[in-house]
Every structure is written in structure tokens, then in C-alpha cells.
Design a protein around this motif. Structure first.
Motif, mmCIF file in Angstrom:
data_model
loop_
_atom_site.group_PDB
_atom_site.id
_atom_site.type_symbol
_atom_site.label_atom_id
_atom_site.label_comp_id
_atom_site.label_asym_id
_atom_site.label_seq_id
_atom_site.Cartn_x
_atom_site.Cartn_y
_atom_site.Cartn_z
ATOM 1 N N CYS A 46 96.241 -58.891 -15.797
ATOM 2 C CA CYS A 46 95.817 -58.812 -14.388
ATOM 3 C C CYS A 46 96.925 -59.077 -13.390
ATOM 4 O O CYS A 46 96.757 -58.823 -12.198
ATOM 5 C CB CYS A 46 94.673 -59.790 -14.146
ATOM 6 N N GLY A 47 98.084 -59.594 -13.835
ATOM 7 C CA GLY A 47 99.111 -59.965 -12.877
ATOM 8 C C GLY A 47 98.583 -61.033 -11.930
ATOM 9 O O GLY A 47 97.980 -62.025 -12.362
ATOM 10 N N VAL A 48 98.761 -60.826 -10.638
ATOM 11 C CA VAL A 48 98.287 -61.824 -9.668
ATOM 12 C C VAL A 48 96.842 -61.576 -9.236
ATOM 13 O O VAL A 48 96.327 -62.258 -8.355
ATOM 14 C CB VAL A 48 99.207 -61.875 -8.440
ATOM 15 N N GLY A 49 96.196 -60.577 -9.841
ATOM 16 C CA GLY A 49 94.771 -60.364 -9.598
ATOM 17 C C GLY A 49 94.428 -59.389 -8.500
ATOM 18 O O GLY A 49 93.336 -59.454 -7.929
ATOM 19 N N ALA A 50 95.312 -58.440 -8.218
ATOM 20 C CA ALA A 50 95.067 -57.475 -7.141
ATOM 21 C C ALA A 50 93.794 -56.666 -7.378
ATOM 22 O O ALA A 50 92.983 -56.485 -6.457
ATOM 23 C CB ALA A 50 96.268 -56.544 -6.996
ATOM 24 N N TRP A 51 93.627 -56.171 -8.599
ATOM 25 C CA TRP A 51 92.453 -55.337 -8.890
ATOM 26 C C TRP A 51 91.175 -56.164 -8.875
ATOM 27 O O TRP A 51 90.146 -55.718 -8.356
ATOM 28 C CB TRP A 51 92.647 -54.619 -10.223
ATOM 29 N N LEU A 52 91.215 -57.367 -9.411
ATOM 30 C CA LEU A 52 90.026 -58.219 -9.389
ATOM 31 C C LEU A 52 89.670 -58.623 -7.967
ATOM 32 O O LEU A 52 88.487 -58.737 -7.620
ATOM 33 C CB LEU A 52 90.273 -59.454 -10.255
ATOM 34 N N HIS A 53 90.677 -58.840 -7.140
ATOM 35 C CA HIS A 53 90.431 -59.138 -5.728
ATOM 36 C C HIS A 53 89.632 -58.010 -5.081
ATOM 37 O O HIS A 53 88.696 -58.261 -4.301
ATOM 38 C CB HIS A 53 91.766 -59.327 -5.006
ATOM 39 N N GLU A 54 89.969 -56.781 -5.429
ATOM 40 C CA GLU A 54 89.267 -55.635 -4.848
ATOM 41 C C GLU A 54 87.848 -55.508 -5.400
ATOM 42 O O GLU A 54 86.913 -55.175 -4.662
ATOM 43 C CB GLU A 54 90.054 -54.351 -5.108
ATOM 44 N N PHE A 55 87.672 -55.788 -6.697
ATOM 45 C CA PHE A 55 86.307 -55.789 -7.253
ATOM 46 C C PHE A 55 85.454 -56.840 -6.546
ATOM 47 O O PHE A 55 84.286 -56.586 -6.212
ATOM 48 C CB PHE A 55 86.340 -56.052 -8.763
ATOM 49 N N ALA A 56 86.030 -58.024 -6.311
ATOM 50 C CA ALA A 56 85.296 -59.079 -5.619
ATOM 51 C C ALA A 56 84.942 -58.654 -4.199
ATOM 52 O O ALA A 56 83.831 -58.907 -3.716
ATOM 53 C CB ALA A 56 86.120 -60.367 -5.608
ATOM 54 N N THR A 57 85.879 -57.998 -3.516
ATOM 55 C CA THR A 57 85.635 -57.501 -2.161
ATOM 56 C C THR A 57 84.469 -56.517 -2.140
ATOM 57 O O THR A 57 83.726 -56.427 -1.154
ATOM 58 C CB THR A 57 86.904 -56.823 -1.611
ATOM 59 N N ASN A 58 84.306 -55.792 -3.250
ATOM 60 C CA ASN A 58 83.226 -54.804 -3.351
ATOM 61 C C ASN A 58 81.963 -55.360 -4.015
ATOM 62 O O ASN A 58 81.119 -54.597 -4.484
ATOM 63 C CB ASN A 58 83.720 -53.579 -4.118
ATOM 64 N N GLY A 59 81.849 -56.677 -4.071
ATOM 65 C CA GLY A 59 80.586 -57.293 -4.468
ATOM 66 C C GLY A 59 80.458 -57.759 -5.892
ATOM 67 O O GLY A 59 79.396 -58.259 -6.279
ATOM 68 N N VAL A 60 81.509 -57.606 -6.717
ATOM 69 C CA VAL A 60 81.444 -58.082 -8.104
ATOM 70 C C VAL A 60 81.883 -59.545 -8.117
ATOM 71 O O VAL A 60 83.049 -59.864 -7.862
ATOM 72 C CB VAL A 60 82.353 -57.246 -9.035
ATOM 73 N N SER A 61 80.950 -60.436 -8.416
ATOM 74 C CA SER A 61 81.244 -61.869 -8.331
ATOM 75 C C SER A 61 81.580 -62.498 -9.679
ATOM 76 O O SER A 61 82.090 -63.621 -9.731
ATOM 77 C CB SER A 61 80.048 -62.604 -7.709
ATOM 78 N N ASP A 62 81.306 -61.797 -10.765
ATOM 79 C CA ASP A 62 81.560 -62.314 -12.112
ATOM 80 C C ASP A 62 82.797 -61.614 -12.665
ATOM 81 O O ASP A 62 82.728 -60.444 -13.071
ATOM 82 C CB ASP A 62 80.338 -62.048 -12.994
ATOM 83 N N TYR A 63 83.929 -62.291 -12.675
ATOM 84 C CA TYR A 63 85.158 -61.639 -13.136
ATOM 85 C C TYR A 63 86.123 -62.668 -13.711
ATOM 86 O O TYR A 63 86.048 -63.871 -13.424
ATOM 87 C CB TYR A 63 85.823 -60.858 -12.000
ATOM 88 N N LEU A 64 87.046 -62.154 -14.519
ATOM 89 C CA LEU A 64 88.047 -62.999 -15.166
ATOM 90 C C LEU A 64 89.348 -62.223 -15.277
ATOM 91 O O LEU A 64 89.351 -61.036 -15.642
ATOM 92 C CB LEU A 64 87.588 -63.404 -16.570
ATOM 93 N N GLY A 65 90.460 -62.877 -14.972
ATOM 94 C CA GLY A 65 91.779 -62.279 -15.143
ATOM 95 C C GLY A 65 92.513 -62.935 -16.301
ATOM 96 O O GLY A 65 92.492 -64.163 -16.439
ATOM 97 N N ILE A 66 93.138 -62.119 -17.126
ATOM 98 C CA ILE A 66 93.879 -62.622 -18.281
ATOM 99 C C ILE A 66 95.304 -62.087 -18.234
ATOM 100 O O ILE A 66 95.522 -60.888 -18.029
ATOM 101 C CB ILE A 66 93.204 -62.187 -19.603
ATOM 102 N N ASP A 67 96.271 -62.978 -18.397
ATOM 103 C CA ASP A 67 97.669 -62.560 -18.464
ATOM 104 C C ASP A 67 98.476 -63.726 -19.036
ATOM 105 O O ASP A 67 97.930 -64.785 -19.349
ATOM 106 C CB ASP A 67 98.192 -62.149 -17.084
ATOM 107 N N GLY A 68 99.775 -63.510 -19.161
ATOM 108 C CA GLY A 68 100.638 -64.525 -19.743
ATOM 109 C C GLY A 68 100.828 -65.725 -18.837
ATOM 110 O O GLY A 68 100.552 -65.683 -17.628
ATOM 111 N N ASP A 69 101.345 -66.792 -19.424
ATOM 112 C CA ASP A 69 101.561 -68.032 -18.685
ATOM 113 C C ASP A 69 102.657 -67.888 -17.633
ATOM 114 O O ASP A 69 102.829 -68.760 -16.780
ATOM 115 C CB ASP A 69 101.929 -69.146 -19.674
ATOM 116 N N TYR A 70 103.387 -66.772 -17.663
ATOM 117 C CA TYR A 70 104.484 -66.542 -16.727
ATOM 118 C C TYR A 70 104.007 -66.104 -15.347
ATOM 119 O O TYR A 70 104.802 -66.040 -14.410
ATOM 120 C CB TYR A 70 105.430 -65.467 -17.288
ATOM 121 N N VAL A 71 102.726 -65.770 -15.191
ATOM 122 C CA VAL A 71 102.227 -65.346 -13.879
ATOM 123 C C VAL A 71 102.313 -66.523 -12.906
ATOM 124 O O VAL A 71 101.785 -67.603 -13.179
ATOM 125 C CB VAL A 71 100.767 -64.860 -13.976
ATOM 126 N N PRO A 72 102.983 -66.341 -11.752
ATOM 127 C CA PRO A 72 103.111 -67.444 -10.782
ATOM 128 C C PRO A 72 101.759 -67.763 -10.142
ATOM 129 O O PRO A 72 101.187 -66.935 -9.451
ATOM 130 C CB PRO A 72 104.102 -66.897 -9.751
#
Length: 252
Positions: A46-72
Motif C-alpha cells: 500500500c505504500g503510504v496508503g494513497a489508494w486506501l485513502h481514496e476508498f475511504a473517501t468513497n465510503g469504504v470504512s473497513d480497510y487495511l494496508g500492508i507493506d514493509g517496515d520501511y514505509v515512513p
């Protein structure tokens, strides 16, 4: 000496990447939600969560982002509790089911030895997978496994998931969206979740075709690269002339 994963994907990498992801997601996510009933989403890589941010903006409240520990964490655009750190090279069980799994321009960053396991994790997570991965020759930071879409379709097919080209026809000439999404984006579905009005793709001809905008984008990149190389050669040549003239003036 080989760079560590964290060195490849530091804070600057995500800062550069997130802008294009946000703009692209703002167009693509509403299209996906019109095609499928989605109440929950997992974004693997997911990186910093850009796509999940947009899903949330469009009404999806149940979401999870997965990525490496290197994500700031200070760059995350989703709540930190919605982010889980996992090694994508050896991901297995995400731990729960979602309506939709996303993996967008991620798989090419993983070694080919991880490809089958990565696809297995995506299909285990959701009956619908929004998937985009760099094609051969695309280029990018630490791309380890660039493949044509038919390569990935074969792996999804092994799990009973069919490929659908239900998003690209709506975005192929939309300049707001980054060229690699317009070129690479496919949906893989389990049989009971296929998009209405679309037929699955099976042939490499349909799966691997190159879109005009993407071809022009790569052509421009190559042309600009050649121009830069020619300019550099001229510069070096001119520096050589100046150096020889300076030696002559100094009597060397």
C-alpha cells in the motif's frame, strides 16, 4: 554491495510516488466501486496508503494496508492502526477475508521466486483482485520481475480466477492517470464475482497489448534519454577541446 530493501524504498521514494498514486486513485476507485460491491479492502503493497485513502473517501470504512517496515509512518495517509507491516517477499496468510484486494505496481519489486506465493496470498484474501504490475521494459526502481500480464493471468488462473479488462477501457486515454496504471491494470475475479457485461480475457493478444499512450510515453522517455546522452557526449567533447587548448597555452 547490494542495497537493502529499506535503502531502495526510503522516505523520498514514497514522497515521489504518492502524488501520482493519489491523482490516479481519485479517478479509478469510483469506477471500481461502480463495477463491484465493495465494503472492505486490503491493499498489499500500500505504500503510504494513497489508494486506501481514496476508498475511504468513497465510503469504504473497513480497510487495511500492508507493506514493509520501511514505509515512513509519518507519511501515512491512513490511520496507523490500519497499517500492518509484513515482508511482501514471503507473505502468506493476511489473517482475514476482504471483498477486494489491491496490489498496484508492487509485484515487479519482488523476486520471481515470490510470484506464486504472492498471488496465492491475494486470492486467499479476496474474491476480487485489482492488480497492476510492471510490464517488461517498463523500468523503475529495483524492478526484479517485470512480466507481461499473461504471466500473472496464468498464476491467477491456477486458483480459478479469471482476468477482466473492465477498467482500462474507461481510462486508457485519461492523462490524469499515470501511464503504468492505464497500461497494466486488470481485475482478477472468482467465478461468482465477475463484473456484469464483461467477458474474461484468456489470450496473450488481449492481455498483453500495449496501449497507444503508454507506447508514446516510453518512446518519449527513450528519445529524451538519447538526447541527454548526445548532449553529454558533446559536453565531454567540448571539455576535451578546452583542456587541450589550456595545455597548449601553458606550453605543456
Amino acid at each position: 554491495m547490494e542495497k537493502s530493501v529499506a535503502e531502495h524504498y526510503g522516505a523520498q521514494f514514497f514522497k515521489e510516488q504518492s502524488g501520482g498514486s493519489f491523482e490516479s486513485a481519485s479517478v479509478i476507485v469510483p469506477l471500481v466501486l461502480r463495477l463491484f460491491k465493495v465494503n472492505s479492502v486490503v491493499d498489499v503493497g500500500c505504500g503510504v496508503g494513497a489508494w486506501l485513502h481514496e476508498f475511504a473517501t468513497n465510503g469504504v470504512s473497513d480497510y487495511l494496508g500492508i507493506d514493509g517496515d520501511y514505509v515512513p509512518r509519518d507519511q501515512l495517509r491512513i490511520p496507523s492502526e490500519r497499517f500492518r507491516s509484513m515482508d511482501l517477499r514471503s507473505i502468506t496468510d493476511i489473517g482475514r477475508k476482504f471483498d477486494l484486494a489491491c496490489s498496484l505496481e508492487v509485484a515487479e519489486h519482488l523476486p520471481e521466486s515470490s510470484a506464486n506465493e504472492f498471488v496465492s496470498a491475494l486470492v486467499a484474501a479476496a474474491p476480487i483482485v485489482l492488480f497492476s504490475a510492471a510490464v517488461k521494459g517498463q523500468g523503475g526502481r529495483n524492478h526484479l520481475n517485470e512480466q507481461w500480464p499473461s504471466y500473472w493471468a496464468e498464476r491467477f488462473s491456477g486458483h480459478g480466477y479469471s482476468a477482466f479488462d473492465c477498467v482500462r477501457p474507461q481510462i486508457y486515454d485519461d492523462s490524469r492517470i499515470r501511464p503504468w496504471y492505464r497500461q497494466n491494470l486488470l481485475v482478477f475475479c472468482r467465478g461468482d464475482r465477475c463484473p456484469e457485461g464483461y467477458s474474461s480475457l484468456t489470450s496473450p493478444f488481449d492481455l498483453d497489448r500495449v496501449l497507444p499512450d503508454y507506447f508514446e510515453y516510453k518512446l518519449q522517455e527513450v528519445t529524451e534519454g538519447k538526447s541527454a546522452a548526445i548532449a553529454a557526449r558533446h559536453l565531454l567533447g567540448n571539455l576535451g577541446v578546452l583542456a587541450r587548448a589550456a595545455r597548449r597555452r601553458s606550453g605543456l
